[in-house]
Motif scaffolding. Sequence first.
Motif, PDB file in Angstrom:
ATOM      1  N   GLU A  14       0.822  -1.235  -0.002  1.00  0.00           N
ATOM      2  CA  GLU A  14       0.007  -0.218  -0.163  1.00  0.00           C
ATOM      3  C   GLU A  14       0.724   1.347  -0.129  1.00  0.00           C
ATOM      4  OE1 GLU A  14      -2.300   1.987   3.401  1.00  0.00           O
ATOM      5  OE2 GLU A  14      -3.238   0.399   2.907  1.00  0.00           O
ATOM      6  N   ILE A  15       0.408   2.215  -0.801  1.00  0.00           N
ATOM      7  CA  ILE A  15       1.348   3.427  -0.937  1.00  0.00           C
ATOM      8  C   ILE A  15       0.627   4.636  -0.552  1.00  0.00           C
ATOM      9  CG2 ILE A  15       3.185   2.552  -2.539  1.00  0.00           C
ATOM     10  CD1 ILE A  15       1.477   3.988  -4.980  1.00  0.00           C
ATOM     11  N   ALA A  16      -0.854   4.592  -0.403  1.00  0.00           N
ATOM     12  CA  ALA A  16      -1.766   5.648  -0.010  1.00  0.00           C
ATOM     13  C   ALA A  16      -3.086   5.062   0.142  1.00  0.00           C
ATOM     14  CB  ALA A  16      -1.885   6.747  -1.035  1.00  0.00           C
ATOM     15  N   VAL A  17      -3.598   5.864   1.155  1.00  0.00           N
ATOM     16  CA  VAL A  17      -5.105   5.756   1.326  1.00  0.00           C
ATOM     17  C   VAL A  17      -5.812   6.774   0.950  1.00  0.00           C
ATOM     18  CG1 VAL A  17      -7.157   5.257   3.215  1.00  0.00           C
ATOM     19  CG2 VAL A  17      -4.767   4.044   3.078  1.00  0.00           C
ATOM     20  N   LEU A  18      -6.928   6.795  -0.152  1.00  0.00           N
ATOM     21  CA  LEU A  18      -7.708   8.166  -0.345  1.00  0.00           C
ATOM     22  C   LEU A  18      -8.937   8.132   0.140  1.00  0.00           C
ATOM     23  CD1 LEU A  18      -6.776   7.587  -4.348  1.00  0.00           C
ATOM     24  CD2 LEU A  18      -5.612   8.840  -2.549  1.00  0.00           C
ATOM     25  N   LYS A  19      -9.275   9.268   0.280  1.00  0.00           N
ATOM     26  CA  LYS A  19     -10.486   9.608   0.969  1.00  0.00           C
ATOM     27  C   LYS A  19     -11.759  10.285  -0.083  1.00  0.00           C
ATOM     28  CE  LYS A  19      -8.748  14.026   2.480  1.00  0.00           C
ATOM     29  NZ  LYS A  19      -8.127  14.307   1.494  1.00  0.00           N
ATOM     30  N   PRO A  20     -12.811  10.339   0.443  1.00  0.00           N
ATOM     31  CA  PRO A  20     -13.898  10.979  -0.648  1.00  0.00           C
ATOM     32  C   PRO A  20     -13.336  12.355  -1.191  1.00  0.00           C
ATOM     33  CG  PRO A  20     -14.783   9.869   1.530  1.00  0.00           C
ATOM     34  CD  PRO A  20     -13.387  10.051   1.704  1.00  0.00           C
ATOM     35  N   GLY A  21     -13.620  12.439  -2.238  1.00  0.00           N
ATOM     36  CA  GLY A  21     -13.186  13.704  -2.904  1.00  0.00           C
ATOM     37  C   GLY A  21     -11.767  13.509  -3.735  1.00  0.00           C
ATOM     38  N   ASP A  22     -11.065  12.517  -3.188  1.00  0.00           N
ATOM     39  CA  ASP A  22      -9.486  12.355  -3.706  1.00  0.00           C
ATOM     40  C   ASP A  22      -9.702  11.682  -5.104  1.00  0.00           C
ATOM     41  OD1 ASP A  22      -8.172  13.477  -1.674  1.00  0.00           O
ATOM     42  OD2 ASP A  22      -7.763  11.535  -0.795  1.00  0.00           O
ATOM     43  N   PHE A  23      -8.672  11.572  -5.956  1.00  0.00           N
ATOM     44  CA  PHE A  23      -8.826  10.982  -7.231  1.00  0.00           C
ATOM     45  C   PHE A  23      -7.734  10.324  -7.657  1.00  0.00           C
ATOM     46  CE2 PHE A  23      -7.199  15.312  -7.453  1.00  0.00           C
ATOM     47  CZ  PHE A  23      -6.216  15.199  -8.440  1.00  0.00           C
ATOM     48  N   PHE A  24      -7.696   9.206  -8.685  1.00  0.00           N
ATOM     49  CA  PHE A  24      -6.630   8.710  -8.934  1.00  0.00           C
ATOM     50  C   PHE A  24      -6.760   8.103 -10.357  1.00  0.00           C
ATOM     51  CE2 PHE A  24     -10.048   5.784  -7.414  1.00  0.00           C
ATOM     52  CZ  PHE A  24     -10.165   4.583  -8.481  1.00  0.00           C
ATOM     53  N   GLY A  25      -5.612   7.695 -11.114  1.00  0.00           N
ATOM     54  CA  GLY A  25      -5.533   7.555 -12.504  1.00  0.00           C
ATOM     55  C   GLY A  25      -5.236   8.413 -13.403  1.00  0.00           C
ATOM     56  N   GLU A  26      -5.001   9.562 -12.700  1.00  0.00           N
ATOM     57  CA  GLU A  26      -4.759  10.885 -13.681  1.00  0.00           C
ATOM     58  C   GLU A  26      -3.631  10.629 -14.645  1.00  0.00           C
ATOM     59  OE1 GLU A  26      -2.584  11.572  -9.887  1.00  0.00           O
ATOM     60  OE2 GLU A  26      -4.548  10.792 -10.413  1.00  0.00           O
ATOM     61  N   ILE A  27      -2.449  10.195 -14.040  1.00  0.00           N
ATOM     62  CA  ILE A  27      -1.201  10.195 -14.695  1.00  0.00           C
ATOM     63  C   ILE A  27      -1.642   9.171 -16.246  1.00  0.00           C
ATOM     64  CG2 ILE A  27       1.036   9.402 -14.728  1.00  0.00           C
ATOM     65  CD1 ILE A  27       1.218  10.466 -11.928  1.00  0.00           C
ATOM     66  N   SER A  28      -2.081   8.162 -15.683  1.00  0.00           N
ATOM     67  CA  SER A  28      -2.400   7.328 -16.987  1.00  0.00           C
ATOM     68  C   SER A  28      -3.170   8.078 -17.946  1.00  0.00           C
ATOM     69  CB  SER A  28      -2.819   5.958 -16.234  1.00  0.00           C
ATOM     70  OG  SER A  28      -3.219   4.993 -17.579  1.00  0.00           O
ATOM     71  N   LEU A  29      -4.358   8.406 -17.424  1.00  0.00           N
ATOM     72  CA  LEU A  29      -5.447   9.182 -18.376  1.00  0.00           C
ATOM     73  C   LEU A  29      -4.784  10.204 -19.131  1.00  0.00           C
ATOM     74  CD1 LEU A  29      -8.249   9.587 -19.123  1.00  0.00           C
ATOM     75  CD2 LEU A  29      -8.397  11.409 -17.009  1.00  0.00           C
ATOM     76  N   PHE A  30      -3.843  11.196 -18.345  1.00  0.00           N
ATOM     77  CA  PHE A  30      -3.475  12.179 -19.365  1.00  0.00           C
ATOM     78  C   PHE A  30      -2.210  11.903 -19.956  1.00  0.00           C
ATOM     79  CE2 PHE A  30      -6.394  14.377 -16.349  1.00  0.00           C
ATOM     80  CZ  PHE A  30      -7.033  15.061 -17.180  1.00  0.00           C
ATOM     81  N   THR A  31      -1.382  10.920 -19.654  1.00  0.00           N
ATOM     82  CA  THR A  31       0.025  10.779 -20.264  1.00  0.00           C
ATOM     83  C   THR A  31      -0.242   9.612 -21.493  1.00  0.00           C
ATOM     84  OG1 THR A  31       0.847   9.311 -18.697  1.00  0.00           O
ATOM     85  CG2 THR A  31       1.400  11.503 -18.641  1.00  0.00           C
ATOM     86  N   GLY A  32      -1.160   8.633 -21.039  1.00  0.00           N
ATOM     87  CA  GLY A  32      -1.251   7.387 -21.954  1.00  0.00           C
ATOM     88  C   GLY A  32      -0.346   6.135 -21.498  1.00  0.00           C
ATOM     89  N   LEU A  33       0.144   6.550 -20.519  1.00  0.00           N
ATOM     90  CA  LEU A  33       1.093   5.545 -19.986  1.00  0.00           C
ATOM     91  C   LEU A  33       0.258   4.482 -19.087  1.00  0.00           C
ATOM     92  CD1 LEU A  33       3.900   7.750 -18.255  1.00  0.00           C
ATOM     93  CD2 LEU A  33       4.187   6.350 -20.607  1.00  0.00           C
ATOM     94  N   PRO A  34       0.885   3.177 -19.049  1.00  0.00           N
ATOM     95  CA  PRO A  34       0.200   2.179 -18.362  1.00  0.00           C
ATOM     96  C   PRO A  34       0.035   2.599 -16.736  1.00  0.00           C
ATOM     97  CG  PRO A  34       1.907   1.440 -19.364  1.00  0.00           C
ATOM     98  CD  PRO A  34       2.282   2.710 -19.706  1.00  0.00           C
ATOM     99  N   ARG A  35      -0.974   2.074 -16.064  1.00  0.00           N
ATOM    100  CA  ARG A  35      -0.981   2.471 -14.860  1.00  0.00           C
ATOM    101  C   ARG A  35      -0.046   1.514 -13.900  1.00  0.00           C
ATOM    102  NH1 ARG A  35      -3.345  -1.788 -12.526  1.00  0.00           N
ATOM    103  NH2 ARG A  35      -4.475  -3.499 -13.846  1.00  0.00           N
ATOM    104  N   SER A  36       0.541   2.221 -12.784  1.00  0.00           N
ATOM    105  CA  SER A  36       1.369   1.586 -12.012  1.00  0.00           C
ATOM    106  C   SER A  36       1.036   1.237 -10.612  1.00  0.00           C
ATOM    107  CB  SER A  36       2.462   2.515 -11.811  1.00  0.00           C
ATOM    108  OG  SER A  36       2.268   3.655 -11.158  1.00  0.00           O
ATOM    109  N   ALA A  37      -0.290   1.392 -10.359  1.00  0.00           N
ATOM    110  CA  ALA A  37      -1.017   0.722  -9.325  1.00  0.00           C
ATOM    111  C   ALA A  37      -2.352   0.301  -9.161  1.00  0.00           C
ATOM    112  CB  ALA A  37      -1.016   2.132  -8.248  1.00  0.00           C
TER     113      ALA A  37
END
Length: 111
Positions: free
Chosen positions: A13-36
């Motif tokens: 585990e590298i982080a815990v996200l709470k309501p209102g947080d977001f994820f996947g933005e690096i893959s979405l905006f760069t086209g790179l494969p996800r890393s988590a």
Amino acid sequence: GHVEVVSEKLKQEIAVLKPGDFFGEISLFTGLPRSATIRAVEDTTLFVVDHRALKTLLQNYQELAEQIAESLAQRQQVLKELGILTPEMSQNDIDAPLWWIRQRIQTLFGL
């Protein structure tokens, strides 16, 4: 609800996200494969961002694309882990990650 971000590479585990947080933005905006992977810790409501809808939004509000690029570039540690930001780039040209991300967003979304 809360979700945990699990590094596929580190198998931890590298982080815990709470309501209102977001994820996947690096893959979405760069086209790179996800890393988590994201794992729900409790009942969670997620919103999926559709590529076509996001493209329309970015084309109509190009300043938003610039703000997103700047935000992503600020996450230099993540960029290093993905191999986008090399040690040479981080030492010699502080704007290199921002330039690279701008180019990827423009290419992926036809801006």
